[in-house]
Scaffold this active site. Structure first.
Site, PDB file in Angstrom:
ATOM      1  CB  SER A  82       8.948  20.288  -4.359  1.00 14.32           C
ATOM      2  OG  SER A  82       9.079  20.071  -5.739  1.00 14.32           O
ATOM      3  CG  ASP A 127      16.878  18.398  -5.653  1.00 11.69           C
ATOM      4  OD1 ASP A 127      16.448  17.588  -6.482  1.00 11.69           O
ATOM      5  OD2 ASP A 127      16.173  19.303  -5.161  1.00 11.69           O
ATOM      6  CG  HIS A 144      13.157  17.122  -5.159  1.00 11.00           C
ATOM      7  ND1 HIS A 144      13.530  18.429  -5.385  1.00 11.00           N
ATOM      8  CD2 HIS A 144      11.796  17.076  -5.348  1.00 11.00           C
ATOM      9  CE1 HIS A 144      12.465  19.144  -5.705  1.00 11.00           C
ATOM     10  NE2 HIS A 144      11.397  18.356  -5.683  1.00 11.00           N
TER      11      HIS A 144
END
Length: 354
Positions: free
Chosen positions: A181, A300, A328
């Site tokens: 991320s 995601d 995610h």
């Protein structure tokens, strides 16, 4: 306070891996949970025996309210190491999980996502260790469990220097830097500015196309503090778990919420969060020449997996691996698949050394 001891249970499936060019077998953890068949949480090859064990005294007391055995096991291993930086008179006691042993192969350093901690890696970290990798889990400055009582700046430049000085003091060998991320933007920023510290990159569901913190950087201080107060709130953290994970029981999501906000309970967390927000955040646009593995969850709901192919097209030495039925956070949802991809990438990179 509880942690985990293991005893042999039965033979599990094995993953073949390499160690210094020799083939050996290493037990990987199978997927399955009673509450979420979709979540590939590791069920260790040894059954759990829960015993009393002290956590580091610097962890917030709420750690005792967590039920997740893997989070408790990793939390018991968190320590603080001194890091001398130019922007603080005092050494920053920096939180991390250190490897049980050093290896001749490249160390793997695990970063985490936005406003999170090394506890993100509670399921994947033990798998990487069992695969024989020298594995570090590092808390990015301003997040995690470092001692920031004498609050330093927590902008991009400070986060970068903090990691570099940590690497220079405690590792001092080129690493495979893993960033999920927003941690992907952190990893790229470090690789571009300190290429000697990074041998290769693993970018997971990478948040690298947002232009910093946007309009948040111009908020008045009062509004910024109101925003981070909301960011800390239980309802918002719980909602984030609903966005990230499907097929997970409410009880599990509640426990993961407690894990995810544990570091927010320090008195300096709000100041550190506002420092980052008002600094402008990350705006990573530079191309990098490091060998890169791009990992993405096909489902995601936070950052579209289409961006995996955009990133692949912009990096000259990159490959893409997508994980099916995954959102995610692959290292939380699919730790066995994630560990396998990282292990194979590290061993391939090591084999290419002269």
């Amino acid at each position: 306070i509880f942690s985990i001891k293991y005893q042999p249970l039965r033979k599990q499936r094995r993953l073949l891996c390499h160690d210094d060019g020799a083939r050996r077998s290493s037990t990987m953890l199978s997927s399955a949970t009673a509450t979420a068949a979709r979540i590939d949480r590791p069920m260790l090859k040894r059954q759990f025996k829960v015993v009393a064990e002290k956590f580091p005294t610097f962890l917030p007391g709420d750690v005792e309210r967590i039920k997740d055995k893997f989070a408790l096991k990793l939390a018991a291993r968190i320590e603080r190491l001194p890091v001398k930086v130019s922007f603080s008179e005092d050494r920053i006691m920096s939180s991390c999980v250190t490897p049980l042993m050093r290896k001749e192969t490249s160390p793997v350093v695990l970063l985490h996502g936005f406003d999170s901690s090394c506890l993100e890696w509670r399921y994947t970290y033990p798998l990487l260790e069992e695969a024989g990798l020298e594995t570090w889990a590092f808390d990015i400055l301003g997040w995690g469990f470092s001692d920031l009582e004498k609050l330093p700046p927590c902008d991009v430049a400070s986060k970068r220097e903090h990691f570099y000085k940590f690497w220079k003091t405690h590792i001092e060998r080129p690493v495979v830097l893993v960033g999920p991320s927003l941690g992907a933007a952190v990893a790229i920023d470090i690789a571009v500015n300190h290429p000697e510290a990074v041998e290769s990159l693993v970018l997971m569901d990478a948040s690298v196309y947002s232009e910093g913190t946007g309009n948040l950087a111009t908020l008045p201080k009062a509004a910024a503090y109101a925003g981070v107060y909301l960011l800390k709130s239980v309802p918002l953290r719980l909602y984030a778990n609903f966005l990230c994970f499907k097929g997970v029981s409410l009880e599990t999501k509640w426990d993961w919420t407690k894990i995810g906000r544990l570091h927010c309970l320090y008195p300096w967390w709000e100041d550190a969060a506002v420092s980052f927000m008002t600094s402008g955040g990350y705006n990573v646009t530079s191309l990098i020449k490091k060998k890169t593995l791009i990992v993405w969850g096909e489902d995601d709901q936070i950052i579209s997996n289409k961006l995996a192919w955009r990133l692949h097209g912009e990096l000259p030495n990159a490959s893409v691996k997508q994980i099916s039925d995954c959102g995610h956070l692959p290292h939380v949802e699919k730790p066995a698949a994630t560990a396998k991809l990282i292990t194979e990438f590290v061993r391939e990179t090591c084999h290419r050394k002269p």
